[in-house]
Design an enzyme around this catalytic site. Structure first.
Site, mmCIF file in Angstrom:
data_model
loop_
_atom_site.group_PDB
_atom_site.id
_atom_site.type_symbol
_atom_site.label_atom_id
_atom_site.label_comp_id
_atom_site.label_asym_id
_atom_site.label_seq_id
_atom_site.Cartn_x
_atom_site.Cartn_y
_atom_site.Cartn_z
ATOM 1 N N GLY A 1 0.825 -1.213 0.000
ATOM 2 C CA GLY A 1 0.000 0.000 0.000
ATOM 3 C C GLY A 1 0.847 1.246 0.000
ATOM 4 O O GLY A 1 2.056 1.187 -0.251
ATOM 5 N N ASN A 2 0.219 2.380 0.252
ATOM 6 C CA ASN A 2 0.966 3.633 0.320
ATOM 7 C C ASN A 2 0.345 4.522 1.397
ATOM 8 O O ASN A 2 -0.661 4.159 2.004
ATOM 9 C CB ASN A 2 0.997 4.328 -1.050
ATOM 10 C CG ASN A 2 -0.387 4.645 -1.541
ATOM 11 O OD1 ASN A 2 -1.075 5.494 -0.989
ATOM 12 N ND2 ASN A 2 -0.840 3.937 -2.571
ATOM 13 N N ARG A 3 0.957 5.675 1.613
ATOM 14 C CA ARG A 3 0.580 6.486 2.782
ATOM 15 C C ARG A 3 -0.481 7.542 2.483
ATOM 16 O O ARG A 3 -0.706 8.429 3.291
ATOM 17 C CB ARG A 3 1.839 7.164 3.339
ATOM 18 C CG ARG A 3 2.804 6.145 3.939
ATOM 19 C CD ARG A 3 4.146 6.746 4.247
ATOM 20 N NE ARG A 3 4.060 7.875 5.147
ATOM 21 C CZ ARG A 3 5.053 8.713 5.400
ATOM 22 N NH1 ARG A 3 6.208 8.545 4.780
ATOM 23 N NH2 ARG A 3 4.906 9.707 6.233
#
Ligand code: CTP
Length: 400
Positions: A208-210
């Site tokens: 995923g990412n932030r």
């Protein structure tokens, strides 16, 4: 400075109790609020509550304090009128210019922006009579917030719920900030993607990412306050649904692509604020991947995800559709942004500089919006809503 003057109209629906929370938010944020309930609203919440929370006397009829000509004065002096909840009956009266009590008189005398937050049963909302009334009010420049979907009075569920009072407050705040500027996205359908995709490895893990989704939600909220019908495609966000916005939850890049392509069919503009994973694991393990004590982990093989922004820019669903991308860059921000704008083929690219604490998860950011026509619009450091308003200004220019 004088406090902005807000008239909170309350019509007779069970959601009237939620208007108390809206009133509290408005007064606590420095607005001078005059509550004008209808007689039927007082069956749900009494005059004492409105009066105590607003610090003003409350009346429903034009016959109280006649020497002050309240049926004209209250509307004339308002900076914003918000009707929450607005019943089907209230929308009909407002659309047809009836004036048989203090609230309907106020609506006729007000020359400021007007926001209606309807709440009613789904059948009443969907009835052609109500829909015609809503269309008439919107055509005259009122912001009519789409009701939320969910539990209604009793056991039934459907479209017709009053949106969260905090989110109606956000719409009011945006409309007030725009002052006398007429809502310029009325009749437009805009699609916004927000958040960050998650690409599953097994049932418990993902890549995923932030991205928090805050920028995409600010875009959705501001577009709704400017009168647009908004579809928000939300990838893994934990934020409240903005008032009047259709939220489509998605998980992966492939799901996001499906949702964007579906919603884009009749959209005037698509803004891709979501952080889409460029790659996903080639294989998905249906059972949890276990560690092996005597062996190093298996490498993860990645495959490319579709580039949604490039795809919708290259093959527009409608002529004249405006497409906006976002780019998070750490180095050579403008040069990389220009190259990306060209590569993706979109009309506008919002370029953010990202770093350890910049942009991701923050409430503020700064950006430069690059146009395919060579334009460069800097947005100074400030709330993400400022970036959002600039994007819609540029989109509205291009929609003509
Ligand atoms: N985007 C997309 N589909 C992808 C990846 C990105 O639609 N598979 C969109 C994002 O929503 C954003 C824009 O493209 O609007 C920029 O994404 P970014 O990943 O920064 O662009 P890339 O071309 O992948 O460049 P980089 O090499 O910097 O990752």
């Amino acid at each position: 400075m004088d406090k902005p003057k807000v008239v909170l109209g309350v019509s007779g629906g069970i959601a009237a109790y939620k208007a108390c929370e809206l009133l509290r938010r408005l007064t606590e944020s420095g607005h001078d609020v005059r509550v004008v309930p209808t007689a039927s609203a007082l069956h749900f919440v009494g005059a004492a509550t409105w009066s105590a929370l607003s610090g003003h006397p409350v009346s429903t009829e034009v016959w109280d304090d006649v020497h002050e000509v309240p049926h004209v004065r209250i509307g004339q002096h308002a900076d914003l009128v918000v009707v929450a909840p607005a019943t089907a009956d209230m929308l009909a009266k407002a659309a047809h210019g009836l004036a048989d009590d203090l609230l309907t008189n106020t609506l006729l005398t007000a020359r400021c922006p007007v926001v209606f937050a309807p709440a009613m049963h789904t059948e009443m909302w969907e009835h052609p009579a109500t829909q015609d009334n809503v269309a008439a009010l919107r055509a005259r420049g009122a912001v009519v917030i789409e009701p939320a979907v969910g539990r209604l009075t009793g056991v039934d569920t459907g479209k017709g719920r009053l949106p969260d009072p905090g989110e109606i407050f956000e719409v009011c705040r945006r409309v007030l900030a725009r002052g006398a500027t007429a809502p310029d996205l009325v009749g437009r359908h805009v699609v916004v993607s927000a958040g960050g995709t998650r690409e599953p490895l097994d049932p418990v893990r993902f890549l995923g990412n932030r991205s928090s989704g805050k920028q995409g939600y600010a875009l959705a909220r501001t577009a709704a306050a400017r009168g647009a019908r908004v579809t928000l495609i939300a990838a893994n966000t934990a934020l409240p649904d903005p008032a009047g916005v259709d939220v489509v939850p998605v998980g992966t890049a492939v799901e996001l692509r499906e949702a964007v392509l579906t919603a884009a069919v009749d959209a005037d503009a698509v803004v891709m604020a979501a952080a889409v994973a460029d790659f996903r694991p080639a294989a998905y393990a249906t059972g949890k991947i276990k560690k092996k004590e005597d062996r190093e982990p298996e490498p993860i093989t990645l495959v490319r995800n579709p580039d949604i922004l490039a795809e919708i820019s290259g093959d527009r669903a409608r002529p004249g559709q405006v497409i906006v991308g976002f780019a998070a860059e750490t180095d050579d921000v403008l040069a990389n942004g220009r190259a990306k704008l060209k590569r993706k083929g979109c009309d506008l690219l919002v370029v953010n500089e990202v770093g350890e604490r910049k942009t991701f998860g923050a409430d503020e950011s700064e950006a430069v919006v690059l146009g395919a026509d060579g334009s460069e619009t800097p947005v100074p450091h400030g709330p993400k809503e400022t970036v959002a308003e600039t994007v819609w200004d540029l989109v509205a220019d291009r929609l003509g």
